[in-house]
Design an enzyme around this catalytic site. Structure first.
Site, mmCIF file in Angstrom:
data_model
loop_
_atom_site.group_PDB
_atom_site.id
_atom_site.type_symbol
_atom_site.label_atom_id
_atom_site.label_comp_id
_atom_site.label_asym_id
_atom_site.label_seq_id
_atom_site.Cartn_x
_atom_site.Cartn_y
_atom_site.Cartn_z
ATOM 1 N N TRP A 1 0.580 -1.273 -0.120
ATOM 2 C CA TRP A 1 0.064 -0.059 0.200
ATOM 3 C C TRP A 1 1.004 1.230 0.051
ATOM 4 O O TRP A 1 0.467 2.288 -0.707
ATOM 5 C CB TRP A 1 -0.949 -0.037 1.236
ATOM 6 N N HIS A 2 2.108 1.218 0.581
ATOM 7 C CA HIS A 2 2.995 2.325 0.683
ATOM 8 C C HIS A 2 3.619 2.714 -0.352
ATOM 9 O O HIS A 2 4.188 3.778 -0.678
ATOM 10 C CB HIS A 2 4.143 2.055 2.011
ATOM 11 N N GLY A 3 3.756 1.688 -1.526
ATOM 12 C CA GLY A 3 4.299 1.784 -2.721
ATOM 13 C C GLY A 3 4.569 0.523 -3.579
ATOM 14 O O GLY A 3 4.438 -0.362 -3.097
#
Lengths: 364, 463
Positions: B316-318
């Site tokens: 989700w963060h990257g």
């Protein structure tokens, strides 16, 4: 929460945010920042394409920042907070040592040094190699050389930089000058050296080129000078004094500007009130200049390839030469020089500061 | 547009608040929606359409799911309404990652799409998903008003950097919220303190990280300074955005939940994740971990569930293997703590527990902030003296002197010390004077930094 506190918080916020935004749009927009020596962003033109590609937004953001009320005072406040509260040692790379502002330059940019020496090499090979010109070079140490190590600031390995240049420019005669300089020989608020402090440097160069010493100058003071680091540091540094050295010989010289054909004197006092008062010396950044000296020895010519440090040095070298040509290849392609002059048996001096050597991408 | 900018503080915010203030109660959501769309459009003119599509799709899906509740059609509608926003997220955020991975595994040469990542897509997609799932579960009725639902999804305080606000959290506020002088003052205070955290601490820590990356004179000590600074920067930056979002929400009458709770005082990684990006952790818990079976399954299945959740959390963060590994790193540590480490940790001295958490987290953020594994290993090697670097260098000492005060301020700010002092003096005469003065001082100094064009990164462009 106490009612008085609630009201105070809301009032403070409304006054600061509301007041500043009203002021921002009510005040007349400024055109230039004297401090930062640049034009300020004006309100951008609103067009559909510029909105959709984000250009309008970018320019609007710059506009707000540039035109913000009390911008200079706020920049000064930031610098004070940074130096006094956070105890940071530099503001965007600008530091103060012994009352003098300088910009950190810590790493030898080998790409830049390569570019510098290759461009100088190109000039030499193209114009000087097969002539009777006597070719010299000299490298001016920037202020960091004297200030950075003393104050514990990151700095270049100057010995290595000078060694590299000496190795790569060995086909020219080096005139060493750094031993004649000290931090006091530079403006406290600017990058440049002070003309009135470099007569010994000029005479060292003259000596190396087989000329006699010149010492009979009169000092002419223009007034306060706020250099480029004054605005960048945003600190209330005391101003320098801009002084130039002159004599009858210099007063009799004429300077031709190849860019626009205009003629002026060696010192252009009108420039003192411009964005950069240092432009008093030979009218500032110009690609090619020709100085004619009626009192000089006929046929004796000097060509100087230089950066801005050369503007204040060259007047001190003028004596004895009937013609001095200054070339700044940041503003003219080396290939175009032959359209304006030819090389035969002139004295030729390459003089650049370490600042340019380590950041030479502008050199053509 | 980001909160820590002149255009937000001195143009967008005053105009929006003024219009919101004078708008009649019934029109307040329309005003908020208009300005929220303007806020997004300012930074992403082309992708505003994409967001409007997601909102309209979820609005229609919510209504249909409610109408077909308990039927196969309802379930099918839920599947579609989850798949479409996730599909958009996959295309815009992850397509090139998958294509690149497929190319390197198979030797194929599928061209990358090179789509720009719409800002905030991970946040608003998760918000939209929480809405349709909650409607399906019967936790909330479907929103009848498109404007109210759109206002929820695009509400500018939390649009581009969170927190992830669940629909159920603000459902009531969307239709009937109250405004009070106390909430406005508390909101202002929270917003300005958040702004201070971002501009006066996080951004300056970011400058130190940049100084490390640009240094030609690295050392072991400098690499540790970098790792510590980045760990503090991301905390102050992210929690500052949450503070500012919660603060503006409060001014507008919304009650957003807390997103950070001093994570660096944690004594275990389990506790750390209860205090760090709480809205994301609870989202994955409620919409992924529990539907997978949560704790009520066999141990092996539970381990699998934890790994899935943390793999997704990282992702989700990257869109990158480093982010996925970062998530898995925490997943594995949480499993280890759950299986046996926690009982030993609890018996260990308090300082050792803190040291353990801080050490693990610092290492994790080195991985998080690296573009590639090579870069991460290079940073880690530098930290542990395996890169042949000196223990310290002139540049290190210079930066330590230059950023020493900031680091001390950040260490103190990462603990509840200042908050506790504030609580102690709350209600006293000192506080009556100190708080408005501190709001004014922080606002003026932040403005000074912003006007000067100081380093002001936006860390969530990959989220």
């Amino acid at each position: 929460m106490k009612k008085a506190k609630l009201i105070s918080i809301i009032l403070v916020f409304c006054i600061l945010i509301g007041g500043a935004s009203l002021w921002l749009f009510a005040k007349e927009d400024g055109e230039i920042s004297v401090w930062e020596r640049r034009k300020l962003q004006q309100f951008p033109v609103l067009k559909w394409e510029s909105v959709m590609d984000g250009k309008f937004m970018k320019e609007f953001v710059s506009y707000l920042s540039d035109q913000f009320p009390l911008r200079d005072e706020l920049r000064r406040l930031k610098a004070q907070v940074l130096f006094n509260l956070y105890q940071q040692k530099d503001n965007g790379g600008i530091y103060i040592q012994d009352g003098s502002a300088s910009k950190i330059d810590a790493v030898i940019n080998s790409g830049s040094v390569d570019h510098f020496t290759s461009r100088i090499g190109y000039l030499y090979d193209t114009y000087l190699k097969d002539t009777d010109c006597r070719v010299y070079y000299s490298i001016i140490p920037d202020k960091n050389y004297f200030l950075a190590e003393k104050g514990g600031y990151p700095h270049l390995d100057y010995d290595e930089l000078y060694r590299l240049l000496s190795e790569r420019l060995s086909y020219m005669s080096e005139i060493e000058i750094k031993h004649l300089l000290s931090a006091e020989d530079y403006y406290t608020t600017d990058t440049h050296w002070r003309q009135e402090k470099i007569t010994d440097v000029a005479n060292e160069i003259r000596k190396a080129m087989g000329l006699s010493e010149v010492t009979d100058f009169t000092e002419k003071t223009m007034g306060d000078f706020y250099g480029v680091y004054y605005g960048q540091s945003a600190l209330p540094l005391p101003p320098d004094t801009l002084t130039y050295l002159t004599n009858d010989e210099l007063e009799g010289c004429t300077v031709k500007n190849f860019e626009n054909g205009s003629e002026s004197k060696v010192y252009n006092e009108e420039k003192y009130t411009g964005l950069d008062p240092y432009d008093v010396y030979l009218s500032g950044a110009v690609s090619m200049l020709e100085i004619t000296n009626p009192m000089g020895e006929k046929g004796k010519e000097l060509v100087v390839f230089r950066d801005s440090f050369g503007s204040s040095l060259v007047p001190l070298l003028l004596s004895s030469y009937s013609k001095v040509t200054l070339v700044d290849t940041r503003y003219i392609s080396p290939d175009m020089i032959s359209q304006f002059m030819s090389f035969g048996k002139q004295d030729v001096l390459f003089i650049y500061s370490t600042l340019l050597v380590n950041s030479s991408s502008t050199l053509k | 547009m980001v909160f820590s900018s002149i255009e937000f503080l001195y143009v967008f915010l005053p105009v929006t608040l003024l219009c919101y203030l004078i708008a009649p109660r019934k029109a307040k959501n329309v005003v908020l929606l208009f300005f929220s769309l303007l806020f997004y459009w300012w930074g992403e003119p082309k992708y505003t359409i994409l967001m409007l599509f997601t909102i309209t799709f979820c609005y229609a899906a919510g209504r249909l799911i409610e109408n077909k509740k308990g039927t196969r059609a309802g379930k099918a509608m839920l599947t579609v309404s989850v798949a479409v926003p996730l599909g958009l997220l996959a295309v815009f955020k992850y397509a090139d990652f998958f294509i690149g991975t497929a190319n390197s595994l198979t030797g194929a040469d599928i061209p990358l799409l090179k789509l720009a990542l719409p800002i905030g897509i991970s946040f608003y997609t998760f918000q939209a998903l929480s809405y349709v799932v909650d409607v399906y579960r019967g936790d909330t009725p479907a929103q009848r008003s498109w404007i109210n639902l759109a206002t929820y999804v695009v509400l500018f305080p939390q649009l581009i950097a969170g927190p992830i606000v669940r629909y159920t959290t603000v459902a009531e506020d969307l239709s009937t919220r109250s405004h009070s002088m106390e909430n406005v003052a508390l909101g202002i205070r929270r917003f300005v303190y958040g702004l201070g955290k971002k501009v006066l601490i996080a951004n300056l820590l970011g400058s130190l990280c940049t100084a490390y990356r640009e240094s030609g004179d690295p050392s072991v000590l400098f690499s540790w300074m970098y790792a510590i600074s980045f760990s503090l920067q991301i905390y102050f930056d992210f929690s500052a955005y949450s503070d500012m979002a919660i603060g503006i929400g409060k001014i507008l009458g919304f009650r957003f939940l807390e997103n950070f709770n001093y994570p660096y005082i944690s004594k275990s990684i389990t506790e750390f994740w209860r205090r760090w990006h709480i809205s994301l952790g609870s989202w994955f818990r409620d919409y992924v971990y529990i539907p997978l079976g949560g704790n009520r399954v066999k141990p092996l299945r539970q381990i699998f569930n934890i790994l899935v959740v943390w793999c997704l959390t990282g992702f989700w963060h990257g869109a990158g293997w480093t982010f996925m590994s970062w998530g898995l790193y925490f997943g594995v540590l949480l499993i280890i703590e759950k299986l046996f480490l926690r009982k030993y940790l609890e018996k260990a001295p308090s300082f050792l527990q803190h040291f353990y958490v801080v050490f693990i987290v610092i290492i994790s953020f080195v991985l998080f902030n690296a573009d590639t594994f090579t870069m991460a290993f290079s940073d880690l090697k530098a930290m542990f003296g395996a890169a042949g670097l000196p223990l310290y260098s002139a540049d290190t000492l210079y930066n330590l002197r230059s950023y020493g005060v900031l680091l001390i301020m950040a260490f103190i700010g990462a603990t509840p010390l200042v908050k506790n002092i504030g609580k102690k003096i709350e209600g006293t005469k000192i506080s009556t004077v100190l708080e408005p003065v501190s709001v004014a001082v922080i606002l003026i100094i932040c403005t000074a930094y912003l006007v000067d064009g100081s380093f002001n990164p936006f860390l969530y462009f990959r989220f």
